[in-house]
Design an enzyme around this catalytic site. Structure first.
Site, PDB file in Angstrom:
ATOM      1  N   SER A  83       0.790  -1.164  -0.119  1.00 44.01           N
ATOM      2  CA  SER A  83      -0.009   0.039   0.114  1.00 44.01           C
ATOM      3  C   SER A  83       1.026   1.124  -0.105  1.00 44.01           C
ATOM      4  O   SER A  83       0.295   2.351   0.019  1.00 44.01           O
ATOM      5  CB  SER A  83      -0.977  -0.164   1.042  1.00 44.01           C
ATOM      6  OG  SER A  83      -0.288  -0.240   2.363  1.00 44.01           O
ATOM      7  N   THR A 195      -1.662   3.791   4.386  1.00 45.35           N
ATOM      8  CA  THR A 195      -0.904   4.849   3.983  1.00 45.35           C
ATOM      9  C   THR A 195       0.276   5.362   5.172  1.00 45.35           C
ATOM     10  O   THR A 195      -0.130   5.167   6.302  1.00 45.35           O
ATOM     11  CB  THR A 195      -1.533   5.906   3.832  1.00 45.35           C
ATOM     12  OG1 THR A 195      -2.339   5.923   2.328  1.00 45.35           O
ATOM     13  CG2 THR A 195      -0.593   7.472   3.516  1.00 45.35           C
ATOM     14  N   THR A 213       2.207   7.021  -0.279  1.00 44.33           N
ATOM     15  CA  THR A 213       1.269   5.697  -0.621  1.00 44.33           C
ATOM     16  C   THR A 213       0.858   5.416  -1.929  1.00 44.33           C
ATOM     17  O   THR A 213       1.215   6.046  -2.896  1.00 44.33           O
ATOM     18  CB  THR A 213      -0.414   6.355  -0.103  1.00 44.33           C
ATOM     19  OG1 THR A 213      -1.336   5.120  -0.031  1.00 44.33           O
ATOM     20  CG2 THR A 213      -1.060   7.448  -1.111  1.00 44.33           C
ATOM     21  N   ARG A 223      -7.227   8.293 -10.549  1.00 46.84           N
ATOM     22  CA  ARG A 223      -7.691   8.715  -9.074  1.00 46.84           C
ATOM     23  C   ARG A 223      -6.561   9.344  -8.316  1.00 46.84           C
ATOM     24  O   ARG A 223      -5.472   8.499  -8.106  1.00 46.84           O
ATOM     25  CB  ARG A 223      -8.518   7.574  -8.700  1.00 46.84           C
ATOM     26  CG  ARG A 223      -9.195   7.614  -7.033  1.00 46.84           C
ATOM     27  CD  ARG A 223      -8.325   7.128  -6.132  1.00 46.84           C
ATOM     28  NE  ARG A 223      -8.910   7.355  -4.560  1.00 46.84           N
ATOM     29  CZ  ARG A 223      -8.299   7.351  -3.650  1.00 46.84           C
ATOM     30  NH1 ARG A 223      -6.832   7.151  -3.639  1.00 46.84           N
ATOM     31  NH2 ARG A 223      -8.741   7.458  -2.428  1.00 46.84           N
ATOM     32  N   VAL A 224      -6.801  10.272  -7.457  1.00 49.95           N
ATOM     33  CA  VAL A 224      -6.043  10.909  -6.556  1.00 49.95           C
ATOM     34  C   VAL A 224      -6.739  10.826  -5.289  1.00 49.95           C
ATOM     35  O   VAL A 224      -7.761  11.576  -5.189  1.00 49.95           O
ATOM     36  CB  VAL A 224      -5.303  12.125  -6.924  1.00 49.95           C
ATOM     37  CG1 VAL A 224      -4.352  12.606  -5.987  1.00 49.95           C
ATOM     38  CG2 VAL A 224      -4.472  11.996  -8.006  1.00 49.95           C
ATOM     39  N   GLY A 225      -5.998  10.363  -4.200  1.00 52.71           N
ATOM     40  CA  GLY A 225      -6.780  10.653  -2.796  1.00 52.71           C
ATOM     41  C   GLY A 225      -6.010  11.863  -2.011  1.00 52.71           C
ATOM     42  O   GLY A 225      -5.728  12.558  -2.650  1.00 52.71           O
ATOM     43  N   THR A 246      -5.273   8.933   7.232  1.00 54.50           N
ATOM     44  CA  THR A 246      -5.185   7.566   6.489  1.00 54.50           C
ATOM     45  C   THR A 246      -6.589   7.152   6.459  1.00 54.50           C
ATOM     46  O   THR A 246      -7.251   7.437   6.963  1.00 54.50           O
ATOM     47  CB  THR A 246      -4.220   6.557   7.087  1.00 54.50           C
ATOM     48  OG1 THR A 246      -4.318   5.174   6.729  1.00 54.50           O
ATOM     49  CG2 THR A 246      -4.885   6.095   8.755  1.00 54.50           C
ATOM     50  N   GLY A 247      -6.782   6.328   5.220  1.00 56.94           N
ATOM     51  CA  GLY A 247      -8.236   5.830   5.135  1.00 56.94           C
ATOM     52  C   GLY A 247      -8.610   6.279   3.819  1.00 56.94           C
ATOM     53  O   GLY A 247      -8.061   6.788   2.533  1.00 56.94           O
TER      54      GLY A 247
HETATM   55  C1  SD4 Z   1      -6.000   7.434  -0.318  1.00 52.87           C
HETATM   56  N1  SD4 Z   1      -5.602   7.946   2.133  1.00 52.87           N
HETATM   57  O1  SD4 Z   1      -5.506   7.026  -1.337  1.00 52.87           O
HETATM   58  C2  SD4 Z   1      -5.310   6.963   0.804  1.00 52.87           C
HETATM   59  C3  SD4 Z   1      -5.328   5.639   1.399  1.00 52.87           C
HETATM   60  C4  SD4 Z   1      -5.030   5.119   2.708  1.00 52.87           C
HETATM   61  O2  SD4 Z   1      -4.680   3.922   4.365  1.00 52.87           O
HETATM   62  O3  SD4 Z   1      -4.511   6.019   3.298  1.00 52.87           O
HETATM   63  N2  SD4 Z   1      -5.119   4.134   2.818  1.00 52.87           N
HETATM   64  O4  SD4 Z   1      -7.300   7.720  -0.096  1.00 52.87           O
END
Ligand code: SD4
Length: 335
Positions: A83, A195, A213, A223-225, A246-247
């Site tokens: 990840s 992440t 991440t 896609r960008v988080g 994170t998440g």
């Molecule tokens: C995202 N926040 O790309 C990241 C993924 C992540 O723990 O944090 N996972 O949305």
């Protein structure tokens, strides 16, 4: 069913916190246990190894910025970590696309998003910060910039990641839909978490942060988080402290999560309460969605006091200072 009573209680707790004066907060803080500098904290259990690397810089009186970059390069290089970095799972179309950002005590910041073929996005983010007038480079432009600065172009998709992707393709409905990631299963499962966000205060009390991440596994291409977005996945302010997340990045971006946590600490919230209030914003706006997803925030203030809060159970963070070298702390959660 969404627990409305618990929600109202927590909302009320949030509002009364806002009403408390900064002095009351200061009294409530336990400064004896946590106020040792330097200190470094990171999301999840792999934060322990990352912190130990950062500690090599911090313990010698080095700069927090150097510490966080060196620290998060550990999971970026870890071939068992799917990840973050080198061995991250690919997107829906089989491309490994990496996101990272970094921010220093002077408010300088740099980021890369959707970058392919380069194994250490955090170091490229730092170069964007230091060598360009810009904050973020994306996609092929980021890769090109990295190559121009001496990074080697390499195939990131490992045989193991490719196998996992092909397995997923067999099961998945291969078409772009909103909330694609949620179809992968429960929040925090093997695809949708982990992440690394790292925050460090050096011996001078200066703060820096880094976040890196491969994002949601099997995400839509492009896609960008939240992780490479300053204010969402990471924010530091040398007057106040720092936060990272994170998440499910979409919810963090919608609420400008890490910036919110830092601003709440500026108002006097202790780190854990600031994280909790940011989590509550997400739950309040989308209670039904919040049941299905994980978002966790981690924060530290300028005294070195730290805390975390997540929507779901299971979030942990690692702490390293001169008293504790490899402590893993279980974050509190709403559910
Ligand atoms: C995202 N926040 O790309 C990241 C993924 C992540 O723990 O944090 N996972 O949305």
């Amino acid at each position: 069913m969404f627990n409305r009573r618990k929600f109202i209680q927590l909302s009320a707790a949030g509002s009364s916190l806002a009403a408390l004066s900064q002095t009351s907060f200061a009294k409530a803080l336990n400064t004896t246990d946590q106020s040792t500098l330097p200190v470094v904290i990171s999301t999840w259990d792999f934060g322990i190894a990352a912190n130990q690397e950062a500690w090599k810089t911090l313990s010698k009186g080095g700069r927090a910025l150097d510490a966080v970059e060196a620290g998060v390069r550990i999971p970026e290089a870890d071939m068992n970590n799917h990840s973050v970095g080198r061995a991250g799972y690919p997107d829906r179309d089989g491309h490994v696309t990496l996101d990272a950002c970094i921010m220093d005590e002077l408010g300088n910041c740099g980021a890369v998003a959707g970058m392919e073929d380069i194994d250490h996005p955090i170091s490229v983010a730092r170069l964007v910060m230091e060598k360009t007038p810009h904050v973020m480079l994306v996609g092929e432009g980021a890769t090109q910039f990295a190559v121009e600065h001496g990074f080697k172009r390499m195939k990131l998709l490992t045989p193991e990641s490719e196998k996992a992707w092909k397995e997923w393709l067999k099961k998945a409905e291969y078409k772009p839909v909103i909330n694609f990631e949620n179809k992968q299963g429960l929040p925090g499962n093997q695809y949708n978490h982990d992440t690394i966000g790292m925050l460090a205060l050096d011996a001078k009390g200066n703060i820096s942060g880094a976040c890196t991440t491969s994002g949601m596994a099997f995400k839509l291409h492009g896609r960008v988080g939240d992780s490479p977005i300053i204010g969402a996945g990471l924010y530091v302010d040398n007057e106040v402290g720092g936060a990272t997340s994170t998440g499910v990045g979409e919810e963090v971006i919608r609420n400008v999560g890490s910036f919110l946590v830092v601003e709440l600490m500026r108002q006097g919230y202790p780190p854990e309460q600031a994280c909790k209030e940011a989590v509550m914003r997400i739950i309040k706006k989308k209670p039904e969605i919040a049941k299905q997803i994980q978002v966790g925030f981690l924060a530290i203030n300028k005294k070195g006091e730290h805390g975390a809060y997540a929507i779901q159970q299971g979030f942990s963070y690692a702490v390293c200072n001169s008293k504790k070298q490899d402590t893993l702390i279980k974050g509190k959660s709403y559910y």
